[in-house]
Design a protein around this motif. Structure first.
Motif, PDB file in Angstrom:
ATOM      1  N   HIS A  82       0.833  -1.199   0.000  1.00 46.23           N
ATOM      2  CA  HIS A  82       0.000   0.000   0.000  1.00 46.23           C
ATOM      3  C   HIS A  82       0.868   1.250   0.000  1.00 46.23           C
ATOM      4  CE1 HIS A  82       0.842  -1.015   4.106  1.00 46.23           C
ATOM      5  NE2 HIS A  82      -0.174  -0.425   4.692  1.00 46.23           N
ATOM      6  N   ASN A 116       8.208  -3.172  -2.993  1.00 46.00           N
ATOM      7  CA  ASN A 116       8.781  -1.827  -3.133  1.00 46.00           C
ATOM      8  C   ASN A 116       9.761  -1.423  -2.045  1.00 46.00           C
ATOM      9  OD1 ASN A 116       5.471  -1.358  -3.883  1.00 46.00           O
ATOM     10  ND2 ASN A 116       7.009  -1.158  -5.492  1.00 46.00           N
ATOM     11  N   GLU A 125       8.189  -3.099 -11.400  1.00 48.30           N
ATOM     12  CA  GLU A 125       7.291  -3.679 -12.406  1.00 48.30           C
ATOM     13  C   GLU A 125       7.462  -3.025 -13.776  1.00 48.30           C
ATOM     14  OE1 GLU A 125       6.395  -2.756  -9.339  1.00 48.30           O
ATOM     15  OE2 GLU A 125       4.667  -1.466  -9.288  1.00 48.30           O
TER      16      GLU A 125
HETATM   17  O1  LIG Z   1       2.315   3.679  -3.965  1.00 52.28           O
HETATM   18  C1  LIG Z   1       2.534   2.486  -4.257  1.00 52.28           C
HETATM   19  N1  LIG Z   1       1.847   1.509  -3.609  1.00 52.28           N
HETATM   20  C2  LIG Z   1       2.064   0.185  -3.888  1.00 52.28           C
HETATM   21  N2  LIG Z   1       2.925  -0.247  -4.818  1.00 52.28           N
HETATM   22  C3  LIG Z   1       3.623   0.698  -5.537  1.00 52.28           C
HETATM   23  C4  LIG Z   1       4.517   0.263  -6.539  1.00 52.28           C
HETATM   24  O2  LIG Z   1       4.627  -1.093  -6.780  1.00 52.28           O
HETATM   25  C5  LIG Z   1       5.252   1.208  -7.266  1.00 52.28           C
HETATM   26  F1  LIG Z   1       6.083   0.745  -8.219  1.00 52.28           F
HETATM   27  C6  LIG Z   1       5.122   2.586  -7.021  1.00 52.28           C
HETATM   28  C7  LIG Z   1       5.918   3.560  -7.786  1.00 52.28           C
HETATM   29  C8  LIG Z   1       5.322   4.731  -8.244  1.00 52.28           C
HETATM   30  C9  LIG Z   1       6.049   5.650  -8.972  1.00 52.28           C
HETATM   31  C10 LIG Z   1       7.400   5.405  -9.263  1.00 52.28           C
HETATM   32  F2  LIG Z   1       8.089   6.287  -9.978  1.00 52.28           F
HETATM   33  C11 LIG Z   1       8.005   4.250  -8.795  1.00 52.28           C
HETATM   34  C12 LIG Z   1       7.269   3.328  -8.065  1.00 52.28           C
HETATM   35  C13 LIG Z   1       4.222   3.015  -6.029  1.00 52.28           C
HETATM   36  C14 LIG Z   1       3.479   2.083  -5.288  1.00 52.28           C
END
Ligand SMILES: O=c1[nH]cnc2c(O)c(F)c(-c3ccc(F)cc3)cc12
Ligand SMILES: [Mg+2]
Length: 214
Positions: free
Chosen positions: A142, A170, A199
């Motif tokens: 989350h 993460n 991912e």
């Molecule tokens: O807020 C999150 N909650 C859960 N999973 C996430 C995630 O897998 C991400 F890659 C990212 C993410 C978002 C922006 C980026 F530049 C890198 C990772 C965010 C989340």
């Protein structure tokens, strides 16, 4: 007003995935997010690590913190036996609305309880509201700033038993330094890092698996 990213993901699922086929829903979302538009699903590479741990643990009662569009919810539920339950918590009502439909399309709704609201409010109510004794496996995916407070809250609420496993997404990107420091430094946890990638990208990320020792 245009559609949102979660709505476009749902549209792709309803257009391309076979109804009732969870793997087809997972593959459709991965295809869409790799080739059309990135989204924060755990994805195929880290998803395979998640699968291996779900297979190893064979949880009867599992908690997912952070549903988003339901990608990992469907991935996990498709691997659970019929009597197992996956409780998944989502703060954002728009995400939850999409996730309900993705979960239904995949045909796994009988194994999933989707709960809307803040994790900090719901964790203390898990026993009384959902008859949970303890969680066999918790997937933290989350908000990075909630990983540590919610872990401490689960400890305090007696929701972890000797052998309960926490799996956190993460831990490198965006990163959860305080959580990592806690589980790696605490004598109450045995932690292991599974190196992978953010991912659909070549950026490093990984999952941290932590066994609660009681
Ligand atoms: O807020 C999150 N909650 C859960 N999973 C996430 C995630 O897998 C991400 F890659 C990212 C993410 C978002 C922006 C980026 F530049 C890198 C990772 C965010 C989340
Ligand atoms: Mg994530």
């Amino acid at each position: 007003t245009g559609s949102t990213r979660p709505e476009r993901i749902l549209a792709a699922v309803q257009r391309k995935a076979t109804k009732g086929d969870a793997r087809s829903v997972v593959n459709t979302i991965d295809q869409y997010c790799r080739y059309q538009e990135w989204a924060m699903n755990v994805g195929d590479e880290k998803g395979a690590i998640l699968d291996s741990i779900v297979c190893e643990v064979k949880p009867s009662v599992m908690l997912e913190l952070g549903t988003y569009c339901g990608y990992s919810t469907v991935r996990i539920a498709s691997m659970l036996p019929p009597n197992a339950r996956l409780l998944t918590l989502e703060f954002n009502p728009a995400y939850a609305a999409v996730a309900r439909q993705v979960i239904a399309w995949a045909g796994v709704e009988d194994k999933v309880v989707l709960i809307e609201g803040p994790s900090g409010d719901w964790i203390p109510k898990m026993k009384e509201e959902f008859g949970v004794t303890s969680f066999d496996l918790v997937f933290l995916d989350h908000w990075k700033d909630r990983y540590l407070p919610d872990t401490k809250l689960m400890e305090e609420c007696g929701l972890l038993r000797t052998g309960s496993i926490l799996l956190a997404d993460n831990v490198i990107c965006p990163g959860t330094p305080e959580y990592l420091e806690y589980v790696r430094g605490s004598p109450r946890y045995e932690s292991k890092y599974f190196r992978s990638h953010l991912e659909y990208t070549r950026v490093e990320d990984g999952l941290e698996k932590s066994v609660f020792l009681g």
